[in-house]
Motif scaffolding. Structure first.
Motif, PDB file in Angstrom:
ATOM      1  N   MET A   1      33.912  59.931   8.429  1.00 40.99           N
ATOM      2  CA  MET A   1      33.846  60.095  10.158  1.00 40.99           C
ATOM      3  C   MET A   1      32.835  58.974  10.927  1.00 40.99           C
ATOM      4  O   MET A   1      31.500  58.985  10.549  1.00 40.99           O
ATOM      5  N   LYS A   2      32.906  58.642  12.325  1.00 38.90           N
ATOM      6  CA  LYS A   2      31.777  58.191  12.950  1.00 38.90           C
ATOM      7  C   LYS A   2      31.705  58.607  13.988  1.00 38.90           C
ATOM      8  O   LYS A   2      32.390  59.734  14.425  1.00 38.90           O
ATOM      9  N   PRO A   3      30.524  59.018  14.888  1.00 41.14           N
ATOM     10  CA  PRO A   3      30.243  58.786  15.608  1.00 41.14           C
ATOM     11  C   PRO A   3      31.084  58.684  16.926  1.00 41.14           C
ATOM     12  O   PRO A   3      31.347  57.555  16.854  1.00 41.14           O
ATOM     13  N   VAL A   4      31.015  59.763  17.768  1.00 37.62           N
ATOM     14  CA  VAL A   4      31.382  59.247  19.428  1.00 37.62           C
ATOM     15  C   VAL A   4      30.673  59.163  20.370  1.00 37.62           C
ATOM     16  O   VAL A   4      30.449  60.150  20.598  1.00 37.62           O
ATOM     17  N   SER A   5      31.181  59.058  20.828  1.00 37.45           N
ATOM     18  CA  SER A   5      29.191  58.385  21.353  1.00 37.45           C
ATOM     19  C   SER A   5      29.343  58.989  22.518  1.00 37.45           C
ATOM     20  O   SER A   5      27.981  59.344  23.819  1.00 37.45           O
ATOM     21  N   ARG A   6      30.599  58.617  23.821  1.00 41.12           N
ATOM     22  CA  ARG A   6      30.567  59.432  24.775  1.00 41.12           C
ATOM     23  C   ARG A   6      31.517  60.431  24.860  1.00 41.12           C
ATOM     24  O   ARG A   6      32.641  59.829  24.602  1.00 41.12           O
ATOM     25  N   PRO A   7      30.940  61.162  25.719  1.00 40.40           N
ATOM     26  CA  PRO A   7      32.299  62.788  26.340  1.00 40.40           C
ATOM     27  C   PRO A   7      33.487  62.241  26.624  1.00 40.40           C
ATOM     28  O   PRO A   7      33.256  61.184  27.356  1.00 40.40           O
ATOM     29  N   GLN A   8      34.777  62.360  25.137  1.00 41.95           N
ATOM     30  CA  GLN A   8      35.950  62.115  25.592  1.00 41.95           C
ATOM     31  C   GLN A   8      37.133  63.177  26.285  1.00 41.95           C
ATOM     32  O   GLN A   8      36.877  63.780  25.321  1.00 41.95           O
ATOM     33  N   ASP A   9      38.024  62.815  26.839  1.00 45.45           N
ATOM     34  CA  ASP A   9      39.020  63.697  26.669  1.00 45.45           C
ATOM     35  C   ASP A   9      40.156  63.400  25.528  1.00 45.45           C
ATOM     36  O   ASP A   9      40.426  64.242  25.155  1.00 45.45           O
ATOM     37  N   VAL A  11      40.206  60.705  21.811  1.00 42.63           N
ATOM     38  CA  VAL A  11      39.538  60.672  20.925  1.00 42.63           C
ATOM     39  C   VAL A  11      40.262  59.517  19.407  1.00 42.63           C
ATOM     40  O   VAL A  11      41.593  60.233  19.247  1.00 42.63           O
ATOM     41  N   ILE A  13      41.278  58.859  16.232  1.00 46.81           N
ATOM     42  CA  ILE A  13      40.895  59.084  14.790  1.00 46.81           C
ATOM     43  C   ILE A  13      41.757  59.012  14.429  1.00 46.81           C
ATOM     44  O   ILE A  13      42.828  58.321  13.866  1.00 46.81           O
ATOM     45  N   VAL A  74      40.410  66.934  16.417  1.00 53.34           N
ATOM     46  CA  VAL A  74      39.344  65.520  16.563  1.00 53.34           C
ATOM     47  C   VAL A  74      38.192  65.928  15.268  1.00 53.34           C
ATOM     48  O   VAL A  74      37.560  65.558  15.481  1.00 53.34           O
TER      49      VAL A  74
END
Lengths: 169, 285
Positions: A1-9, A11, A13, A74
């Protein structure tokens, strides 16, 4: 699992479902059960209560039984998910299904996939008492059987499995 | 019965996570295992605008034994702590309580920190933290601070964590000579308890006298409660003739239960007395 660096509606996957790689763009709010049923057409996983009480949506996540209606898709990015379809050819599962049929452990059948997946998450079944079986299935609701026949079905299937030499021994 | 729309982020470090939780622009919640939060979002009782997933933050998982202390990372899966034999050997209270937390499939996802911070008044782990003199390690923008478990619970679903703080670890103490006990009563396995007790008794070297007692009740108030009068009644008691009856009696008087789930206030008082009697007898015999 990789980081999701910015808030997103939504993603991107990647997960493994029943042994096959799935890549999809998932809304953050999508429940795992909806990904399975609506996008992947895996409808053995049922939606009952949708708040983690009835157990009809139970699947395996990395081999462990979990409730797909209170798991966001997610949050299983990078995981291996197994549904009942993925165990259709599994000898232990076939035996358990047969035992359910023989012991009248289902009537309407709505809850049955959830029971089967909770049981599929159990690695060691030898020597399990009825009390242990009841505790294990206490997170799955059945409105038809009154549970006694389910306990008997599990007991019979596990006794048969325990008596067989395990593969590799 | 689906969560409302929200944004999602999965930071790579605790500093980044704290930044998202505390940015103040939008209502953010940490998601750990999600086993309490997602049902509340499905019901739309909780409507966070941003979920901050801690799965990629390193160092938050696992239990370490440090002498007579057990340090548990906030993201440790409940089922993993339940199955940890070394933890059980030092402190049987954790497994005894964890088997009552939800069901096995929820414990496979649910985390220790998530349950502690969710602060459900009927939850088991907060009471265990009180009985084991727990310390919550919170990280915020200006560093870490330690919050004693007995100061952590402010009300139903309300902890002392600030909006820009994240629980990173909980530390349980198990001084030498401690015996623990756990009991709860629920109508069905896995239901929230109508009442329960997590208890720790510290015995002297000769195992004749109760030197200290930490008794916590849950499900009978707006937060988990230390039962101070019960502890006073037990302290100094001899194991030969333990003051179980007086302890149970003051326990019933000490709580301020409310009627709920079809269960009256007086029922809960009698229930706590009965549970105290049973768990103390089991611990002392």
């Amino acid at each position: 699992m990789k980081p999701v660096s910015r808030p997103q509606d939504e993603v991107d996957i990647e997960l493994i479902v029943n042994g096959e790689a799935v890549r999809t763009r998932s809304p953050a709010r999508r429940l795992l059960v909806d990904l399975l049923r609506d996008e992947l057409d895996l409808t053995a996983t049922h939606i009952g209560c949708e708040h983690g009480i009835c157990g009809a949506c139970t699947v395996l996540i990395d081999g462990q039984a979990a409730r797909s209606c209170i798991t966001l898709a997610v949050t299983v990015d990078g995981c291996a998910v197994t549904t009942l379809e993925g165990l259709a050819d599994d000898p232990d599962m076939k035996e358990m299904q047969q035992s359910f049929a023989e012991h009248h452990a289902l009537q309407c059948g709505f809850c049955t996939p959830g029971f089967l997946m909770t049981l599929a998450g159990v690695n060691r079944c030898d020597g399990a008492t009825d009390e242990r079986i009841r505790e294990l299935i206490s997170g799955n609701l059945c409105r038809c059987t009154g549970y006694q026949h389910i306990v008997e079905a599990v007991r019979a299937a596990w006794d048969a499995r325990s008596e067989r030499p395990s593969p590799g021994s | 019965m689906k969560p409302p729309k929200f944004a999602y982020v999965r930071p790579a470090s605790i500093e980044e996570a704290i930044g998202f939780v505390g940015d103040g622009d939008r209502f953010a919640k940490v998601i750990a295992g999600g086993q309490s939060l997602v049902p509340m979002m499905n019901f739309r009782l909780a409507r966070p605008e941003l979920l901050v997933d801690l799965r990629c933050v390193p160092g938050l998982s696992g239990a370490r034994i440090a002498g007579r202390r057990i340090d548990v990372g906030a993201m440790t899966i409940q089922r993993e702590l339940e199955l940890a034999d070394d933890v059980h050997a030092l402190c049987p209270l954790l497994r005894a309580a964890l088997v009552h937390v939800g069901h096995q499939p929820t414990r496979n996802r649910g985390t220790v920190g998530g349950s502690l911070v969710h602060a459900d008044p009927a939850a088991e782990l907060p009471a265990v933290a009180l009985a084991l003199d727990g310390e919550m390690i919170a990280r915020g923008p200006s560093g870490s601070r330690t919050i004693k478990a007995e100061n952590f619970y402010l009300g139903p679903y309300t902890s002392a964590l600030a909006d820009d703080e994240i629980l990173v670890e909980v530390r349980f103490s198990m001084p030498a000579g401690t015996r623990t006990g756990f009991i709860e009563f629920a109508r069905r396995a896995g239901d929230f308890a109508l009442g329960g007790v997590a208890a720790a008794l510290c015995l002297d070297h000769d195992v004749t006298t109760i030197e200290d007692a930490r008794i916590a009740a849950f499900g009978v108030g707006s937060t988990p409660l230390r039962l101070r009068a019960v502890e006073d009644a037990l302290r100094g008691g001899s194991l030969g003739a333990p003051p179980i009856e007086p302890a149970a009696r003051v326990g019933a008087e000490e709580i301020s239960p409310i009627a709920s789930h079809g269960v009256s206030e007086s029922y809960r008082r009698r229930l706590i007395a009965a549970l105290l009697r049973r768990v103390l007898k089991e611990m002392i015999d």
